[in-house]
Design a protein around this motif. Sequence first.
Motif, PDB file in Angstrom:
ATOM      1  N   GLY A 180      52.636 157.991 -13.389  1.00 12.33           N
ATOM      2  CA  GLY A 180      52.801 158.969 -14.455  1.00 12.33           C
ATOM      3  C   GLY A 180      52.950 158.388 -15.880  1.00 12.33           C
ATOM      4  O   GLY A 180      52.516 158.999 -16.870  1.00 12.33           O
ATOM      5  N   LEU A 181      53.561 157.212 -15.856  1.00  4.59           N
ATOM      6  CA  LEU A 181      53.529 156.508 -16.960  1.00  4.59           C
ATOM      7  C   LEU A 181      52.118 156.143 -17.636  1.00  4.59           C
ATOM      8  O   LEU A 181      51.718 156.282 -18.788  1.00  4.59           O
ATOM      9  N   ARG A 182      51.101 155.646 -16.643  1.00  2.00           N
ATOM     10  CA  ARG A 182      49.822 155.268 -16.969  1.00  2.00           C
ATOM     11  C   ARG A 182      49.007 156.633 -17.510  1.00  2.00           C
ATOM     12  O   ARG A 182      48.317 156.406 -18.574  1.00  2.00           O
ATOM     13  N   GLN A 190      44.389 148.539 -14.129  1.00  2.82           N
ATOM     14  CA  GLN A 190      44.644 147.281 -14.031  1.00  2.82           C
ATOM     15  C   GLN A 190      45.543 147.079 -15.232  1.00  2.82           C
ATOM     16  O   GLN A 190      45.914 145.762 -15.402  1.00  2.82           O
ATOM     17  N   ASP A 191      45.704 147.658 -16.291  1.00  4.41           N
ATOM     18  CA  ASP A 191      46.462 147.447 -17.675  1.00  4.41           C
ATOM     19  C   ASP A 191      47.967 147.164 -17.237  1.00  4.41           C
ATOM     20  O   ASP A 191      48.354 148.097 -16.125  1.00  4.41           O
ATOM     21  N   GLU A 192      48.410 146.199 -17.688  1.00  8.89           N
ATOM     22  CA  GLU A 192      50.072 145.697 -17.551  1.00  8.89           C
ATOM     23  C   GLU A 192      50.677 146.701 -18.159  1.00  8.89           C
ATOM     24  O   GLU A 192      50.309 147.197 -19.260  1.00  8.89           O
ATOM     25  N   PRO A 205      62.669 161.165 -19.457  1.00  3.63           N
ATOM     26  CA  PRO A 205      62.549 162.249 -18.657  1.00  3.63           C
ATOM     27  C   PRO A 205      61.516 161.916 -17.364  1.00  3.63           C
ATOM     28  O   PRO A 205      61.703 162.227 -16.188  1.00  3.63           O
ATOM     29  N   LEU A 206      60.553 160.920 -17.667  1.00  6.51           N
ATOM     30  CA  LEU A 206      59.682 160.708 -16.722  1.00  6.51           C
ATOM     31  C   LEU A 206      60.354 159.931 -15.365  1.00  6.51           C
ATOM     32  O   LEU A 206      59.837 160.028 -14.212  1.00  6.51           O
ATOM     33  N   PHE A 207      61.454 158.878 -15.644  1.00  2.96           N
ATOM     34  CA  PHE A 207      62.234 158.497 -14.885  1.00  2.96           C
ATOM     35  C   PHE A 207      62.933 159.590 -13.694  1.00  2.96           C
ATOM     36  O   PHE A 207      62.935 159.271 -12.637  1.00  2.96           O
ATOM     37  N   THR A 208      63.593 160.610 -14.298  1.00  5.34           N
ATOM     38  CA  THR A 208      63.880 161.630 -13.405  1.00  5.34           C
ATOM     39  C   THR A 208      62.861 162.347 -12.525  1.00  5.34           C
ATOM     40  O   THR A 208      63.279 162.888 -11.550  1.00  5.34           O
TER      41      THR A 208
END
Length: 448
Positions: A180-182, A190-192, A205-208
Motif C-alpha cells: 500500500g505504501l509503495r 525494488q525501491d527502499e 491511516p495506512l497502518f490501520t
Amino acid sequence: MTAGNDLGGLIRFITRDEVWHERLADVLDEHFLPSLEAFDLDFEDLSDLLGEDWPTVLWGGGLEDLLGRTFAPGNENAVDAYLKRHGSKESTQTRAYIEGLRYAPVSLYEVSKIVAGKSMVLRDLLSDTKPVTVREHSATQMLQQWDRIAARVVPHGDHNVISGALLPFDPEAVAMFEDGLRTVLKLNAQDELRLTQDQLQRSAPLFTNAWLFAHLPNLLDPEPPQISNSDGDDLVFHELRFPLATGVTHSQVSQRLSQSTELVISGQKDWTWLAVDNPSSNKRGTGLVLDRSMSGTSVLGSLNLKGKTLTLSVNSATRAERGEALVRDLLGDLVKSPLTSIQTVGQMMADDSQESGVAEEEDIPPDLARQMAHEHLEQHYRDTLDQPIPALGGKTPRQAVRSTAGRKQVIDWLKTIENRSARQTGSPVADYDFSWMWHELGLSDYRK
C-alpha cells in the motif's frame, strides 16, 4: 502508554467539543471506512470479530493521528487547543507526554533486546534513524525477538516510551502495508522504503487499513491452511502395519531391509526411508510445507520392527503407496498384507488435544523433552544451511550470504525462523538459541 500519563481529560475535550469531535470523526473514517465498506461491516462488528480490546487500540491510533494534524484556518491543533484551555489541570508529566504525542509519527519498528517488564530496542524500518531503547512494561512481556509493531515513540524526560496504540504486524500485515505504501508513494518493488516525518504522519491511516485488511478476511471466512510435504502431496498420515509371516524372525527382516540403499538404520530396530534418488526435489506445496530431512536428503518415512509387526509411517497417500511397494519388494513373503490406518491433520490435532498434558510430562521429563527438541532443531537447521531455500531465490543460506543482496535475504530469513520459534510459547523450541546459525554464516554482527 506510560503509567501516570492519563489522556482522559484530552479525550473528553475532543469528544465534547463540536469542532474537534467532527474532525476526529473524519480522521477515524480514514482509518476504518475502507475496510468496513470492503467487508460490509459496522464499527460495532469489530468487537465481535477482533475481541473487545483491539477496536479500542485502533480507535486510539486514530486519536493519536488527530493529535499530530493541523487544520485551517490558523493551523489549529487539538493538543495546542486543549493545553491552552485546560493544561493547567494536568501534571507536568502528562503535559510533556501529550506534547510529545503531537510530534511523534507512527512507524513500523522491529523489536529486539527485550527485557520483559522493563524495556526493548526498536529499529525504525521506514527511516535511517538509530535504534532506540524504550521503557515499557506490558508489551515487553508479550512481544518476541524480531517482532514487528506499529507504534509511536515518545521522548519522556531522560528516556523514551511508546504510545498506547501499539499494533503487532505479522508478515502478512507487513507485506500488505508495504504494498500500500509503495502504491501511495509511487515506488517500485525494488525501491527502499524511506519516509520523511511528514510522510509518516500522513501515512498513519495506512497502518490501520493494512492491519484490518490482513486480519479480517480470515476472521470472516476462516479457511484451514493447505498443508503439504516437500513433494507437494497433501499431508495425510498413513500407518501401514505389516504382520510377519509365521516363523519369520527379526533377524531375517533386518537382513533384507539392510540391503536397500533407501533405508538408513536409525535405531536397533528402526530405519529411516530417504529419497536417495531425488534428494533435492523442486516440487513444493502451495501452502504450509512440513517435512523432515537428513543430511540434505528428504525423509520419506520411517520403519519400526516390534513384536510380530513391521510398521511403516509416512505423511501422504503417495508415499504410502510407494512405501508399501518398497517393503513388498524387499521382504516378499516374509510379511503379510498390511493393515492401514489414516489420519488427517485435523484428526491428529483433535486426538492430541484429548490427551492429558500431565501424562505426557510423566512419560518424558520437561528437561529431557527440551533437550530432545533442541537436538532435533540443531540437526534440522544444520542440514538446512546446505539446502536450497525458496525465500533465498533457490540458493542455500551458505551460497546466498556471498552477495550483498543475498546477505540481506538471509538475515530476514534468520529473523523469521527465530521469531516463529520464539512465538511458540510453552513449547521446548521457544527458547532455542539460534546464535550459532548467525555465527556459522558470518552474520553475528547483524543480530545485535
